[in-house]
Design a protein around this motif. Structure first.
Motif, short mmCIF file in Angstrom:
data_model
loop_
_atom_site.label_atom_id
_atom_site.label_comp_id
_atom_site.label_asym_id
_atom_site.label_seq_id
_atom_site.Cartn_x
_atom_site.Cartn_y
_atom_site.Cartn_z
N MET A 1 5.28 -7.69 -4.76
CA MET A 1 4.50 -8.99 -4.83
C MET A 1 5.40 -9.76 -5.75
O MET A 1 5.76 -9.45 -6.73
CB MET A 1 3.07 -8.79 -5.30
CG MET A 1 2.13 -9.98 -5.42
SD MET A 1 0.61 -9.53 -6.31
CE MET A 1 0.15 -8.13 -5.20
N THR A 2 5.44 -11.19 -5.23
CA THR A 2 6.24 -11.89 -6.20
C THR A 2 5.33 -12.51 -7.27
O THR A 2 4.13 -12.29 -7.40
CB THR A 2 6.64 -13.26 -5.52
OG1 THR A 2 5.36 -14.05 -4.89
CG2 THR A 2 7.39 -12.84 -4.11
N THR A 3 5.92 -13.19 -8.20
CA THR A 3 5.11 -13.56 -9.50
C THR A 3 4.37 -14.51 -9.17
O THR A 3 3.11 -14.66 -9.60
CB THR A 3 6.38 -14.22 -10.50
OG1 THR A 3 7.36 -13.13 -11.05
CG2 THR A 3 5.62 -14.55 -11.83
N ARG A 68 -1.44 -6.59 -10.31
CA ARG A 68 -0.08 -6.17 -10.73
C ARG A 68 0.65 -6.27 -9.55
O ARG A 68 0.63 -5.86 -8.53
CB ARG A 68 -0.44 -4.94 -11.46
CG ARG A 68 -1.44 -4.96 -12.77
CD ARG A 68 -1.41 -3.71 -13.21
NE ARG A 68 -2.41 -3.60 -14.09
CZ ARG A 68 -2.72 -2.45 -14.88
NH1 ARG A 68 -2.52 -1.20 -14.48
NH2 ARG A 68 -3.36 -2.38 -15.81
N SER A 69 2.18 -6.71 -10.28
CA SER A 69 3.29 -6.42 -9.21
C SER A 69 3.85 -5.05 -8.99
O SER A 69 3.36 -4.05 -9.95
CB SER A 69 4.54 -7.23 -9.79
OG SER A 69 4.19 -8.61 -9.84
N ALA A 70 4.71 -4.65 -8.11
CA ALA A 70 5.27 -3.35 -7.64
C ALA A 70 5.96 -2.87 -9.09
O ALA A 70 6.51 -3.83 -9.87
CB ALA A 70 6.19 -3.30 -6.71
N ASP A 71 5.89 -1.73 -9.45
CA ASP A 71 6.78 -1.17 -10.66
C ASP A 71 7.52 0.02 -10.30
O ASP A 71 7.50 0.35 -9.23
CB ASP A 71 5.94 -1.22 -11.87
CG ASP A 71 4.87 -0.35 -11.47
OD1 ASP A 71 4.87 0.56 -10.81
OD2 ASP A 71 3.61 -0.29 -12.28
N ASP A 72 8.15 0.75 -11.16
CA ASP A 72 8.53 2.04 -11.01
C ASP A 72 7.95 3.18 -10.47
O ASP A 72 8.59 3.95 -9.55
CB ASP A 72 9.57 2.46 -12.28
CG ASP A 72 10.50 1.35 -12.74
OD1 ASP A 72 11.15 0.53 -11.91
OD2 ASP A 72 10.93 1.51 -13.92
N HIS A 74 4.90 2.32 -8.69
CA HIS A 74 3.98 1.97 -7.46
C HIS A 74 5.06 0.92 -6.77
O HIS A 74 4.80 -0.26 -6.94
CB HIS A 74 2.91 1.17 -8.19
CG HIS A 74 1.99 2.11 -8.94
ND1 HIS A 74 2.22 2.18 -10.36
CD2 HIS A 74 1.04 3.08 -8.56
CE1 HIS A 74 1.54 3.24 -10.92
NE2 HIS A 74 0.54 3.82 -9.91
N HIS A 75 5.95 1.24 -5.89
CA HIS A 75 7.03 0.62 -5.29
C HIS A 75 5.99 -0.34 -4.21
O HIS A 75 6.79 -1.29 -3.84
CB HIS A 75 7.69 1.48 -4.42
CG HIS A 75 8.59 2.50 -5.40
ND1 HIS A 75 9.50 3.38 -4.95
CD2 HIS A 75 8.65 2.72 -6.68
CE1 HIS A 75 10.06 4.18 -6.00
NE2 HIS A 75 9.57 3.44 -7.26
N PHE A 76 4.87 -0.06 -3.81
CA PHE A 76 4.38 -1.07 -2.88
C PHE A 76 3.27 -1.69 -3.46
O PHE A 76 2.37 -2.06 -2.71
CB PHE A 76 3.71 0.19 -1.80
CG PHE A 76 5.02 0.66 -0.87
CD1 PHE A 76 5.34 0.07 0.12
CD2 PHE A 76 5.15 2.17 -1.08
CE1 PHE A 76 6.31 0.77 0.84
CE2 PHE A 76 6.31 2.60 -0.51
CZ PHE A 76 6.99 2.01 0.78
N GLY A 77 3.30 -1.67 -4.74
CA GLY A 77 2.35 -2.45 -5.29
C GLY A 77 0.79 -1.80 -5.75
O GLY A 77 0.97 -0.57 -5.47
#
Length: 319
Positions: A1-3, A68-72, A74-77
């Motif tokens: 997900m973009t900012t 929240r955006s995707a992170d290490d 949760h690759h799919f957000g």
């Protein structure tokens, strides 16, 4: 997900705060109505408003996490967090329904007269107007932003409105007929209606957590869009979709002549992915390139694919 997208989703929290404010107001009003009338139906209505408050708080938390955006990790957000709030809301509805049914059975066995019905009903009607207005706002926002959390909260509030209507009718029937048992009978019907609402919310959240395919109408639109990219040389099959909160995912196989270069095939799939993502909001597309002359390209997916319209001049698949 973009900012930008994440920021847009975070702004949905204001709708949850609106729901919380409405729940607090209606709890106060309906509790007052029950206190004045001693109607078990109005007590049931007040109990459901407590459920509304818990659900609104759960919605706020879910919307905050889902934004929240995707992170290490949760690759799919985090968009599936919205399903948890719907499941929590459904569970709380079952609790409220159990309380309502328990109170109603007791009042059926030992009926009590309804007191000061006019004042109590007036208060309940004001609370219902508040819930109805907020439900309309939440449902509208939920459809516009594709948020199952807002839609679930709005549907619950709308059900609460109809519940209140039923309770008002029950109290009026007691006043008109003098039959005190009509009040708990209506409350029992309210409890049954609440259970049905809870089941629908839990069922919908469960289907989302199980990666249910997108709505057939959306699948048909995606398949139609893909058909526009099929030619005598390029074929597409194996379309599969799933939803995750407001996000959607689609994957497919793109078959091209084996003699094509990697760059040429890549240009084709890039064009397909970009066209779909431009046409469908929050859709992530994954493609897999295969040589159309290879028989293995036709047996690596099951019968669960979304059918894509066949072109009259398509070559037959290899045996």
């Amino acid at each position: 997900m973009t900012t930008r997208a994440s920021s847009s989703r975070s702004r949905l929290e204001r709708f949850a705060w609106l729901s919380i404010a409405a729940a607090l107001a209606t709890i106060a009003l309906k509790t007052g109505a029950w206190w004045v009338t001693d109607s078990v139906g109005l007590l049931a209505d007040a109990a459901e408003s407590i459920v509304n408050l818990v659900a609104a708080v759960a919605a706020l938390v879910a919307l905050r996490v889902a934004a929240r955006s995707a992170d290490d990790n949760h690759h799919f957000g985090h968009s599936k967090a919205e399903y948890f709030s719907a499941a929590i809301e459904g569970g709380m509805i079952f609790v409220a329904a159990s309380f309502i049914i328990w109170q109603s059975i007791g009042r059926l066995l030992d009926p009590q007269p309804v007191e000061q019905a006019g004042v109590g009903l007036a208060i309940s009607v004001v609370a219902s107007v508040i819930n109805g207005a907020v439900a309309w706002v939440l449902l509208r926002a939920g459809r516009r932003h594709r948020s199952i959390t807002l839609r679930a909260d709005g549907q619950h509030l709308l059900t609460d409105v109809w519940t209140s209507v039923g309770v008002v009718v029950g109290v009026l029937l007691v006043v008109v007929t003098g039959i005190d048992r009509l009040d708990p009978v209506v409350a029992l019907l309210v409890g049954a209606n609440i259970i049905w609402t809870g089941w629908k919310l839990v069922s919908e959240s469960g289907r989302g957590l199980m990666d249910e395919a997108l709505d057939p109408e959306i699948n048909a639109r995606i398949a139609d869009a893909l058909s526009r990219h099929r030619t005598d040389e390029v074929d597409i099959h194996g379309l599969r979709t799933r939803g995750a909160g407001h996000l959607s995912f689609a994957e497919m196989h793109v078959l091209v002549p084996g003699a094509w270069s990697v760059r040429r095939a890549h240009d084709i799939v890039e064009r397909i992915e970009r066209a779909l993502e431009d046409e469908f909001d929050d859709l992530t597309v994954t493609t897999h390139i295969e040589p159309r002359e290879d028989p293995r390209a036709y047996d690596d997916f099951g019968d669960y694919e979304v059918p894509i319209q066949t072109l009259p001049h398509d070559p037959e698949e290899p045996a």
